[in-house]
Design a protein around this motif. Structure first.
Motif, short mmCIF file in Angstrom:
data_model
loop_
_atom_site.label_atom_id
_atom_site.label_comp_id
_atom_site.label_asym_id
_atom_site.label_seq_id
_atom_site.Cartn_x
_atom_site.Cartn_y
_atom_site.Cartn_z
N PRO A 226 0.85 -1.21 0.00
CA PRO A 226 0.00 0.00 0.00
C PRO A 226 0.88 1.25 0.00
CG PRO A 226 0.06 -0.98 2.18
CD PRO A 226 0.78 -1.93 1.28
N LEU A 227 0.43 2.29 -0.71
CA LEU A 227 1.17 3.55 -0.80
C LEU A 227 0.35 4.69 -0.22
CD1 LEU A 227 2.72 3.41 -4.40
CD2 LEU A 227 3.76 2.68 -2.24
N ASP A 228 1.04 5.61 0.45
CA ASP A 228 0.44 6.84 0.95
C ASP A 228 0.64 7.90 -0.14
OD1 ASP A 228 -0.14 9.27 2.12
OD2 ASP A 228 0.97 8.86 3.97
N VAL A 229 -0.47 8.40 -0.73
CA VAL A 229 -0.36 9.34 -1.85
C VAL A 229 -0.68 10.78 -1.42
CG1 VAL A 229 -0.87 7.56 -3.55
CG2 VAL A 229 -2.75 8.87 -2.56
N SER A 230 -0.57 11.05 -0.10
CA SER A 230 -0.92 12.39 0.38
C SER A 230 0.03 13.47 -0.14
CB SER A 230 -0.93 12.40 1.92
OG SER A 230 0.34 12.01 2.44
N PRO A 247 8.25 8.04 5.39
CA PRO A 247 7.56 9.19 6.00
C PRO A 247 8.26 9.72 7.25
CG PRO A 247 6.40 7.15 6.48
CD PRO A 247 7.46 6.81 5.49
N ARG A 260 12.06 12.58 7.34
CA ARG A 260 11.53 12.03 6.09
C ARG A 260 12.68 11.94 5.07
NH1 ARG A 260 6.26 15.00 4.10
NH2 ARG A 260 5.48 13.88 5.95
N GLY A 274 -4.20 2.66 -4.85
CA GLY A 274 -3.33 2.80 -3.69
C GLY A 274 -2.46 1.61 -3.39
N PRO A 292 6.76 -1.75 4.98
CA PRO A 292 5.80 -1.05 5.87
C PRO A 292 6.11 -1.25 7.35
CG PRO A 292 4.65 -2.17 4.08
CD PRO A 292 6.07 -2.65 4.04
N ALA A 297 4.82 2.61 8.88
CA ALA A 297 3.70 3.21 8.15
C ALA A 297 3.85 2.84 6.68
CB ALA A 297 3.69 4.73 8.32
N ALA A 298 2.83 3.12 5.89
CA ALA A 298 2.93 2.88 4.46
C ALA A 298 3.92 3.86 3.84
CB ALA A 298 1.56 3.05 3.80
N MET A 300 5.41 6.59 1.30
CA MET A 300 4.73 7.65 0.57
C MET A 300 5.23 7.67 -0.88
SD MET A 300 5.09 10.60 3.52
CE MET A 300 3.60 11.51 3.10
#
Length: 328
Positions: A226-230, A247, A260, A274, A292, A297-298, A300
């Motif tokens: 899973p990726l964080d795309v924020s 992150p 980061r 995602g 992860p 966390a995932a 980014m």
């Protein structure tokens, strides 16, 4: 002569004393815990053979006792053949209590029923492959109280029953076989239905289409990350070039925290909703699989234009993020 024959039969009939006794209604193996269905009445000539006299309450009175020796159907039941199950004093039999899930049987199951013993299976997910529900075998419920069986079995079988729930990861399920039903045919039908249902569930989890698994090279393993795309307000799409980013963690967190930072540049050849799909050789697979967890966390993803010098961008970003982290 006729009078003599008639007199003989009259005399024999007078001395033909029969008595109702308790007999085995079916073959009973050693260690079997009796239920009312296991016992029946039969009339036999009065003799010196040990027996238990029949009365309407005999089955209820004897239910719950265990058979110390195997009894063929029709055999006389006598007190010296029965023992208290809690004693477990017959041969090398050991006691084991096997919990059972009867949720597949809306009307429930009863002691003496022939049932299919079912592995409940494990639903597929992104983290594990799982397995379909399947029939393990056919058994007759013995010592069953509605939620568990109480068995007295040889040591090898005792080990198998004791290990079964842990092996399955859940309580085994039971499904009664209809009266006159064929357990083998029912098992085959159910296994086919459950396997098909499992394949549909697994396919629904696969975001890259049915041919995704055909793209693996020999020795490659699958990773779905899973990726964080924020960091990409406009979103990212399959085929994009992105920087994969740690992150970071704030000061004061476990290990003292970290700024980061850019991990590497990645082409999203297989990306959907995602999730990034990667086929990798074992060493690379370990890196992706543990990512992860190592980051906490995932990872980014930051989209960069085609032709970007990703190494230069990574250096600039790492410097900015480290300065911001130190100032914080």
């Amino acid at each position: 002569m006729a009078a003599s024959v008639a007199g003989f039969w009259a005399t024999a009939s007078a001395f033909d004393e029969r008595i109702a006794v308790v007999v085995a209604a079916r073959d009973l193996p050693r260690g079997h815990v009796l239920s009312t269905a296991d016992l029946a009445s039969a009339e036999v000539l009065l003799d010196g053979v040990p027996h238990i006299a029949w009365s309407p309450g005999s089955p209820q009175a004897l239910a719950g006792l265990a058979v110390a020796h195997a009894l063929p159907a029709g055999s006389l039941v006598s007190t010296h053949l029965l023992v208290e199950p809690s004693v477990g004093a017959f041969g090398d039999a050991l006691e084991v209590v096997v919990p059972l899930d009867v949720s597949l049987a809306p009307s429930g199951a009863r002691d003496g029923d022939t049932v299919l013993l079912v592995d409940p299976g494990v639903a597929p997910s992104h983290e594990r492959a799982g397995r379909p529900r399947s029939v393990i075998g056919t058994i007759e419920l013995a010592g069953f109280d509605g939620s568990a069986m109480r068995l007295f079995v040889p040591p090898a079988e005792w080990v198998r029953w004791r290990a079964l729930p842990a092996e399955l990861g859940a309580v085994p399920m039971v499904l009664p076989v209809p009266l006159g039903g064929d357990p083998a045919a029912l098992s085959a039908d159910l296994d086919g239905l459950w396997a098909a249902s499992y394949e549909q569930e697994a396919a629904a989890l696969q975001p890259f289409g049915g041919r995704w698994r055909d793209q693996a090279a020999p020795g490659e393993l699958e990773v779905l990350t899973p990726l964080d795309v924020s960091l990409a307000p406009s979103g990212i799409a399959r085929g994009d070039l992105v920087l994969l980013i740690d992150p970071g963690a704030p000061r004061g967190s476990a290990g003292g925290g970290r700024p980061r930072s850019v991990l590497r540049a990645v082409r999203l050849e297989h990306y959907e909703d995602g999730v990034l799909g990667v086929w990798a050789q074992p060493v690379e697979w370990v890196w992706w699989k543990s990512l992860p967890e190592r980051l906490g966390a995932a990872p980014m993803a930051l989209r960069v234009p085609e032709g970007t010098d990703t190494e230069a961008v990574a250096r600039d970003l790492d410097e900015q993020w480290r300065n911001a982290w130190e100032q914080s």
